[in-house]
Design a protein around this motif. Sequence first.
Motif, PDB file in Angstrom:
ATOM      1  N   GLU A   1       0.837  -1.211   0.000  1.00  0.00           N
ATOM      2  CA  GLU A   1       0.000   0.000   0.000  1.00  0.00           C
ATOM      3  C   GLU A   1       0.872   1.262   0.000  1.00  0.00           C
ATOM      4  O   GLU A   1       0.615   2.216  -0.751  1.00  0.00           O
ATOM      5  CB  GLU A   1      -0.931  -0.003   1.213  1.00  0.00           C
ATOM      6  CG  GLU A   1      -1.886   1.165   1.182  1.00  0.00           C
ATOM      7  CD  GLU A   1      -2.967   1.085   2.238  1.00  0.00           C
ATOM      8  OE1 GLU A   1      -2.948   0.148   3.053  1.00  0.00           O
ATOM      9  OE2 GLU A   1      -3.830   1.992   2.237  1.00  0.00           O
ATOM     10  N   LEU A   2       1.934   1.237   0.813  1.00  0.00           N
ATOM     11  CA  LEU A   2       2.809   2.412   0.889  1.00  0.00           C
ATOM     12  C   LEU A   2       3.568   2.591  -0.435  1.00  0.00           C
ATOM     13  O   LEU A   2       3.741   3.722  -0.918  1.00  0.00           O
ATOM     14  CB  LEU A   2       3.786   2.241   2.066  1.00  0.00           C
ATOM     15  CG  LEU A   2       4.600   3.448   2.483  1.00  0.00           C
ATOM     16  CD1 LEU A   2       3.724   4.666   2.715  1.00  0.00           C
ATOM     17  CD2 LEU A   2       5.408   3.130   3.743  1.00  0.00           C
ATOM     18  N   ILE A   3       3.993   1.482  -1.030  1.00  0.00           N
ATOM     19  CA  ILE A   3       4.684   1.586  -2.324  1.00  0.00           C
ATOM     20  C   ILE A   3       3.706   2.148  -3.365  1.00  0.00           C
ATOM     21  O   ILE A   3       4.068   3.015  -4.174  1.00  0.00           O
ATOM     22  CB  ILE A   3       5.254   0.211  -2.757  1.00  0.00           C
ATOM     23  CG1 ILE A   3       6.358  -0.218  -1.772  1.00  0.00           C
ATOM     24  CG2 ILE A   3       5.800   0.261  -4.188  1.00  0.00           C
ATOM     25  CD1 ILE A   3       7.021  -1.552  -2.057  1.00  0.00           C
ATOM     26  N   ALA A   4       2.450   1.704  -3.314  1.00  0.00           N
ATOM     27  CA  ALA A   4       1.446   2.221  -4.252  1.00  0.00           C
ATOM     28  C   ALA A   4       1.287   3.727  -4.076  1.00  0.00           C
ATOM     29  O   ALA A   4       1.235   4.478  -5.062  1.00  0.00           O
ATOM     30  CB  ALA A   4       0.110   1.513  -4.032  1.00  0.00           C
ATOM     31  N   LYS A   5       1.255   4.182  -2.825  1.00  0.00           N
ATOM     32  CA  LYS A   5       1.119   5.634  -2.575  1.00  0.00           C
ATOM     33  C   LYS A   5       2.309   6.378  -3.163  1.00  0.00           C
ATOM     34  O   LYS A   5       2.164   7.437  -3.783  1.00  0.00           O
ATOM     35  CB  LYS A   5       1.043   5.912  -1.065  1.00  0.00           C
ATOM     36  CG  LYS A   5      -0.333   5.616  -0.495  1.00  0.00           C
ATOM     37  CD  LYS A   5      -0.436   6.080   0.940  1.00  0.00           C
ATOM     38  CE  LYS A   5      -1.816   5.713   1.481  1.00  0.00           C
ATOM     39  NZ  LYS A   5      -1.824   5.424   2.906  1.00  0.00           N
ATOM     40  N   GLY A   6       3.495   5.834  -2.973  1.00  0.00           N
ATOM     41  CA  GLY A   6       4.713   6.466  -3.496  1.00  0.00           C
ATOM     42  C   GLY A   6       4.689   6.517  -5.015  1.00  0.00           C
ATOM     43  O   GLY A   6       5.017   7.544  -5.628  1.00  0.00           O
ATOM     44  N   LEU A   7       4.292   5.424  -5.646  1.00  0.00           N
ATOM     45  CA  LEU A   7       4.287   5.376  -7.113  1.00  0.00           C
ATOM     46  C   LEU A   7       3.207   6.292  -7.686  1.00  0.00           C
ATOM     47  O   LEU A   7       3.413   6.931  -8.724  1.00  0.00           O
ATOM     48  CB  LEU A   7       4.089   3.930  -7.592  1.00  0.00           C
ATOM     49  CG  LEU A   7       5.234   2.951  -7.264  1.00  0.00           C
ATOM     50  CD1 LEU A   7       4.909   1.541  -7.751  1.00  0.00           C
ATOM     51  CD2 LEU A   7       6.565   3.423  -7.863  1.00  0.00           C
ATOM     52  N   ARG A   8       2.075   6.370  -6.982  1.00  0.00           N
ATOM     53  CA  ARG A   8       0.999   7.264  -7.467  1.00  0.00           C
ATOM     54  C   ARG A   8       1.458   8.725  -7.365  1.00  0.00           C
ATOM     55  O   ARG A   8       1.214   9.533  -8.276  1.00  0.00           O
ATOM     56  CB  ARG A   8      -0.278   7.055  -6.661  1.00  0.00           C
ATOM     57  CG  ARG A   8      -0.925   5.700  -6.938  1.00  0.00           C
ATOM     58  CD  ARG A   8      -2.279   5.610  -6.307  1.00  0.00           C
ATOM     59  NE  ARG A   8      -3.220   6.523  -6.932  1.00  0.00           N
ATOM     60  CZ  ARG A   8      -4.335   6.961  -6.364  1.00  0.00           C
ATOM     61  NH1 ARG A   8      -4.649   6.577  -5.143  1.00  0.00           N
ATOM     62  NH2 ARG A   8      -5.130   7.781  -7.003  1.00  0.00           N
TER      63      ARG A   8
ATOM     64  N   THR B   1       6.701  -9.819  -9.138  1.00  0.00           N
ATOM     65  CA  THR B   1       5.394  -9.936  -9.808  1.00  0.00           C
ATOM     66  C   THR B   1       4.275  -9.947  -8.767  1.00  0.00           C
ATOM     67  O   THR B   1       3.244  -9.285  -8.942  1.00  0.00           O
ATOM     68  CB  THR B   1       5.363 -11.232 -10.662  1.00  0.00           C
ATOM     69  OG1 THR B   1       6.409 -11.137 -11.624  1.00  0.00           O
ATOM     70  CG2 THR B   1       4.039 -11.421 -11.365  1.00  0.00           C
ATOM     71  N   LEU B   2       4.505 -10.672  -7.671  1.00  0.00           N
ATOM     72  CA  LEU B   2       3.495 -10.692  -6.597  1.00  0.00           C
ATOM     73  C   LEU B   2       3.341  -9.294  -5.998  1.00  0.00           C
ATOM     74  O   LEU B   2       2.227  -8.808  -5.784  1.00  0.00           O
ATOM     75  CB  LEU B   2       3.896 -11.682  -5.493  1.00  0.00           C
ATOM     76  CG  LEU B   2       2.993 -11.631  -4.267  1.00  0.00           C
ATOM     77  CD1 LEU B   2       1.665 -12.353  -4.530  1.00  0.00           C
ATOM     78  CD2 LEU B   2       3.655 -12.214  -3.026  1.00  0.00           C
ATOM     79  N   LEU B   3       4.490  -8.623  -5.780  1.00  0.00           N
ATOM     80  CA  LEU B   3       4.432  -7.276  -5.198  1.00  0.00           C
ATOM     81  C   LEU B   3       3.653  -6.346  -6.126  1.00  0.00           C
ATOM     82  O   LEU B   3       2.818  -5.549  -5.665  1.00  0.00           O
ATOM     83  CB  LEU B   3       5.864  -6.753  -4.962  1.00  0.00           C
ATOM     84  CG  LEU B   3       5.985  -5.358  -4.367  1.00  0.00           C
ATOM     85  CD1 LEU B   3       5.269  -5.255  -3.019  1.00  0.00           C
ATOM     86  CD2 LEU B   3       7.464  -4.966  -4.180  1.00  0.00           C
ATOM     87  N   LYS B   4       3.887  -6.468  -7.437  1.00  0.00           N
ATOM     88  CA  LYS B   4       3.166  -5.610  -8.400  1.00  0.00           C
ATOM     89  C   LYS B   4       1.648  -5.833  -8.272  1.00  0.00           C
ATOM     90  O   LYS B   4       0.868  -4.870  -8.219  1.00  0.00           O
ATOM     91  CB  LYS B   4       3.627  -5.937  -9.823  1.00  0.00           C
ATOM     92  CG  LYS B   4       2.920  -5.122 -10.883  1.00  0.00           C
ATOM     93  CD  LYS B   4       3.412  -5.466 -12.263  1.00  0.00           C
ATOM     94  CE  LYS B   4       2.692  -4.635 -13.313  1.00  0.00           C
ATOM     95  NZ  LYS B   4       3.163  -4.926 -14.662  1.00  0.00           N
ATOM     96  N   GLU B   5       1.248  -7.121  -8.214  1.00  0.00           N
ATOM     97  CA  GLU B   5      -0.196  -7.426  -8.078  1.00  0.00           C
ATOM     98  C   GLU B   5      -0.768  -6.755  -6.828  1.00  0.00           C
ATOM     99  O   GLU B   5      -1.846  -6.173  -6.856  1.00  0.00           O
ATOM    100  CB  GLU B   5      -0.387  -8.936  -7.897  1.00  0.00           C
ATOM    101  CG  GLU B   5      -0.482  -9.707  -9.185  1.00  0.00           C
ATOM    102  CD  GLU B   5      -0.419 -11.215  -8.898  1.00  0.00           C
ATOM    103  OE1 GLU B   5       0.231 -11.889  -9.692  1.00  0.00           O
ATOM    104  OE2 GLU B   5      -0.977 -11.675  -7.856  1.00  0.00           O
ATOM    105  N   LYS B   6      -0.013  -6.865  -5.718  1.00  0.00           N
ATOM    106  CA  LYS B   6      -0.493  -6.302  -4.450  1.00  0.00           C
ATOM    107  C   LYS B   6      -0.512  -4.774  -4.501  1.00  0.00           C
ATOM    108  O   LYS B   6      -1.385  -4.138  -3.923  1.00  0.00           O
ATOM    109  CB  LYS B   6       0.376  -6.783  -3.272  1.00  0.00           C
ATOM    110  CG  LYS B   6       0.369  -8.289  -3.090  1.00  0.00           C
ATOM    111  CD  LYS B   6      -1.009  -8.790  -2.703  1.00  0.00           C
ATOM    112  CE  LYS B   6      -1.098 -10.295  -2.708  1.00  0.00           C
ATOM    113  NZ  LYS B   6      -2.475 -10.790  -2.602  1.00  0.00           N
ATOM    114  N   VAL B   7       0.479  -4.177  -5.187  1.00  0.00           N
ATOM    115  CA  VAL B   7       0.514  -2.714  -5.340  1.00  0.00           C
ATOM    116  C   VAL B   7      -0.702  -2.274  -6.155  1.00  0.00           C
ATOM    117  O   VAL B   7      -1.413  -1.317  -5.795  1.00  0.00           O
ATOM    118  CB  VAL B   7       1.842  -2.268  -6.018  1.00  0.00           C
ATOM    119  CG1 VAL B   7       1.751  -0.840  -6.525  1.00  0.00           C
ATOM    120  CG2 VAL B   7       3.021  -2.403  -5.044  1.00  0.00           C
ATOM    121  N   MET B   8      -0.967  -2.987  -7.250  1.00  0.00           N
ATOM    122  CA  MET B   8      -2.077  -2.599  -8.140  1.00  0.00           C
ATOM    123  C   MET B   8      -3.437  -2.672  -7.431  1.00  0.00           C
ATOM    124  O   MET B   8      -4.373  -1.978  -7.816  1.00  0.00           O
ATOM    125  CB  MET B   8      -2.085  -3.467  -9.404  1.00  0.00           C
ATOM    126  CG  MET B   8      -0.938  -3.159 -10.357  1.00  0.00           C
ATOM    127  SD  MET B   8      -0.921  -1.411 -10.894  1.00  0.00           S
ATOM    128  CE  MET B   8       0.485  -1.415 -12.009  1.00  0.00           C
TER     129      MET B   8
END
Length: 386
Positions: A99-106, A129-136
């Motif tokens: 979730e935090l990585i998603a916030k950073g990337l957004r 690949t798993l991390l990407k799925e979870k970020v998305m």
Amino acid sequence: MQAVHFGAGNIGRGFIGALLYQADYHTKFVDVNDRVIEELNNKQQYNVILAAENKEQLTVKNVSGLNSMQNPEAVVSAIEKADIVTTAVGPNVLPIIAELIAKGLRARLASNPTALNVIACENMVGGSTLLKEKVMDHVPADEQEKMAALFGFPDAAVDRIVPNQVNEDLLEVSVEPYYEWVVDRSMIRGEVPEIDGITFVEDLTPYIERKLFTVNTGHAVPAYIGHYMGYNTINEAMHDEKVLEILRGTLNESGEALIQTYGFDRGEHQTYINKIIGRFQNPYISDEVTRVGRGPIRKLGAKDRLIRPASVYLETTGKEPVFLAKTIAAALSYKNEEDAEAVELQEKVAQFGYEKALQDVSELETGSALVESVGKQLKEIEQLKG
Ligand SMILES: NC(=O)C1=CN([C@@H]2O[C@H](COP(=O)(O)OP(=O)(O)OC[C@H]3O[C@@H](n4cnc5c(N)ncnc54)[C@H](O)[C@@H]3O)[C@@H](O)[C@H]2O)C=CC1
Ligand SMILES: O=P(O)(O)OC[C@H]1O[C@](O)(CO)[C@@H](O)[C@@H]1O
């Protein structure tokens, strides 16, 4: 150059952090362990000592720390500006940091829409690949395409034995001299990062499976068989001829599964196996069987180091994976009150019996040949105790 690395633990400091420093990165370590973060910020450097006769030392500089619980905004801002993001937190923690990585990337997509690669350095197939799925899962549908075009999640294989640390200096870390970091080049976005020590390959699958099903499958033998026989450390277990015999047998079986799948040269693979056995015997490393055996439910997973090579061996040779089944039997018997997965596994065994517990954690069919082999070996290994 700026790196953001999640997980300032053994492999984070002892391997990834060291290579990033040597490649001229400033590394911001993100962790939930406040003592480590505080120490990183106070000292801004730490020592990595090679576990070998000469005890060679590298001082890793240009480091700082961010506590992701206390200061998530700073992590978001660091990801916005980073040149690379890496992780070494453990497979079960990837969904938590997503979730935090998603916030950073957004935030980066909005303020600095430049390419970035996020590399999960975990002992598993398809970690990034798993991390990407979870970020998305944390990215609105209309942003996902742009994110996928700009941000790469290249899968990786990392190999270096870094035991739990018992040094007076909280940050110092003792590591084996050997290391290998292989990254899937085809999944990179933007320029390929210039980091000495990374080998880029077009198809990671043979590399990660060879590593996981040799280094980690092999290490599981002195861990689980060793623990079953009453040993506390990998070194103690590696001095027992019975452990060595099961180790060689296990690696012959997983090796055959790899050779049948990928057509590896038999002689070269044997050399690889011998080198790894030598690494487990390194007298300068003191590694506990409980560290190497940690998380037995994960390690008994269908795609992990024990079940997958045993299943492939059965499928490709039609023969019983006797030695892998012994190690699986010992893993299934693994008791450690301080390991939440070991406790959960033993609760399942007590409630449903060994066979059903194994089927449950390993996704194996009722009455499958592997379940039967393990059943046989559960009795056979009893004689190791005497
Ligand atoms: N130690 C080794 O020899 C090797 C380990 N690995 C892999 O590297 C990964 C890490 O292993 P180790 O370094 O041994 O474990 P470790 O336990 O020493 O380090 C993990 C770090 O992640 C931190 N962490 C936990 N939750 C977090 C969160 N929510 N956010 C940020 N940080 C968090 C922990 O506080 C700890 O500092 C695992 O996937 C392991 O399989 C791979 C190759 C070698
Ligand atoms: O880190 P995991 O997946 O729990 O497993 C421990 C294993 O990983 C290593 O720490 C490094 O590959 C090995 O020492 C051991 O085989």
